[in-house]
Motif scaffolding. Sequence first.
Motif, short mmCIF file in Angstrom:
data_model
loop_
_atom_site.label_atom_id
_atom_site.label_comp_id
_atom_site.label_asym_id
_atom_site.label_seq_id
_atom_site.Cartn_x
_atom_site.Cartn_y
_atom_site.Cartn_z
N TYR A 89 -2.86 -2.73 -2.16
CA TYR A 89 -2.26 -1.83 -0.99
C TYR A 89 -1.68 -2.65 -0.18
N ALA A 90 -2.16 -3.69 0.46
CA ALA A 90 -1.69 -4.40 1.41
C ALA A 90 -0.18 -5.34 0.87
N ILE A 91 -0.02 -5.55 -0.38
CA ILE A 91 1.27 -6.20 -0.81
C ILE A 91 2.15 -4.84 -1.23
N TRP A 92 1.60 -3.86 -1.56
CA TRP A 92 2.41 -2.54 -1.64
C TRP A 92 3.10 -2.26 -0.23
N ALA A 93 2.35 -2.19 0.77
CA ALA A 93 2.75 -1.70 1.96
C ALA A 93 3.64 -2.68 2.46
N GLY A 94 3.44 -4.07 2.23
CA GLY A 94 4.14 -5.33 3.16
C GLY A 94 5.45 -5.21 2.50
N VAL A 95 5.61 -5.35 1.10
CA VAL A 95 6.43 -5.55 0.38
C VAL A 95 7.73 -4.33 0.43
N GLY A 96 6.97 -3.20 0.57
CA GLY A 96 7.67 -1.75 0.51
C GLY A 96 8.27 -1.79 1.72
N ILE A 97 7.55 -2.05 3.12
CA ILE A 97 8.29 -2.04 4.36
C ILE A 97 9.37 -3.02 4.37
N LYS A 107 22.92 2.03 7.36
CA LYS A 107 23.77 1.44 8.77
C LYS A 107 22.91 1.40 9.79
N GLN A 108 21.38 1.42 9.78
CA GLN A 108 20.30 1.54 10.78
C GLN A 108 20.30 0.10 11.28
N SER A 109 20.19 -0.04 12.59
CA SER A 109 19.99 -1.21 13.19
C SER A 109 18.62 -1.39 13.39
N ILE A 110 17.88 -2.88 13.34
CA ILE A 110 16.52 -3.05 13.62
C ILE A 110 16.54 -3.97 14.87
N ASP A 111 15.58 -3.78 15.79
CA ASP A 111 15.46 -4.63 17.03
C ASP A 111 14.42 -5.56 16.66
N MET A 112 14.38 -6.76 17.82
CA MET A 112 13.55 -7.69 17.69
C MET A 112 12.25 -7.38 17.52
N PRO A 113 11.55 -6.50 18.27
CA PRO A 113 10.14 -5.98 17.93
C PRO A 113 10.02 -5.48 16.70
N ALA A 114 11.01 -4.88 16.14
CA ALA A 114 10.49 -4.36 14.72
C ALA A 114 10.54 -5.61 13.57
N MET A 115 11.60 -6.45 13.92
CA MET A 115 11.70 -7.71 13.01
C MET A 115 10.32 -8.54 13.16
N VAL A 116 9.92 -8.64 14.44
CA VAL A 116 8.58 -9.30 14.53
C VAL A 116 7.63 -8.84 13.99
N ALA A 173 7.82 -9.23 10.19
CA ALA A 173 7.27 -10.59 9.93
C ALA A 173 6.01 -10.64 9.84
N LEU A 174 5.37 -10.01 10.93
CA LEU A 174 3.63 -10.33 10.94
C LEU A 174 3.22 -9.53 9.65
N ILE A 175 3.55 -8.73 9.24
CA ILE A 175 3.08 -7.79 7.82
C ILE A 175 3.30 -8.82 6.89
N VAL A 176 4.40 -9.39 6.61
CA VAL A 176 4.54 -10.13 5.59
C VAL A 176 3.77 -11.53 5.88
N VAL A 217 -1.02 -14.49 3.84
CA VAL A 217 -2.38 -15.01 4.20
C VAL A 217 -3.44 -14.61 3.19
N ILE A 218 -3.43 -13.20 2.91
CA ILE A 218 -4.43 -12.65 1.96
C ILE A 218 -4.26 -13.21 0.51
N ASN A 219 -2.98 -13.38 0.29
CA ASN A 219 -2.80 -13.89 -1.06
C ASN A 219 -3.05 -15.50 -1.45
N LEU A 220 -2.60 -16.12 -0.54
CA LEU A 220 -2.70 -17.61 -0.48
C LEU A 220 -4.29 -18.09 -0.13
N PHE A 221 -4.93 -17.24 0.69
CA PHE A 221 -6.19 -17.89 1.34
C PHE A 221 -7.52 -17.07 1.04
#
Length: 110
Positions: A60-68, A80-89, A92-95, A100-104
């Motif tokens: 589910y973590a992978i599903w949600a992260g990749v889906g987002i 054509k929706q814009s995305i602001d810096m907090p959304a990008m951050v 990125a934290l979700i990814v 981290v889950i998959n590698l460690f």
Amino acid sequence: MKAYLLLAVAIIFEVLGSTCLAKSEGFTKLLPSCMVIILFSCALYIFSWVVKTIPLGIAYAIWAGVGIVLTAIINILFFKQSIDMPAMVGIALIVLGVLVINLFSKTAGH
């Protein structure tokens, strides 16, 4: 490895379903509304096979992260929706969390 391929397919169906959900205009448009039901049903059916192999929390973590991430990209490119810096951050934290889950994590069941 087969479970991760199935997970990718399930994610694609889910993202396509979400895209159709936006196009359904609150389920007032017949074709996109029907596509939502079909695509989400396919996504969940395939996901049910995935969780036979990959632990539910990890899948589910992978599903949600990749889906987002994919949904955000589709929103930018096609709606054509814009995305602001907090959304990008946040994305990125979700990814990063999924990585981290998959590698460690020993929970990932690789």
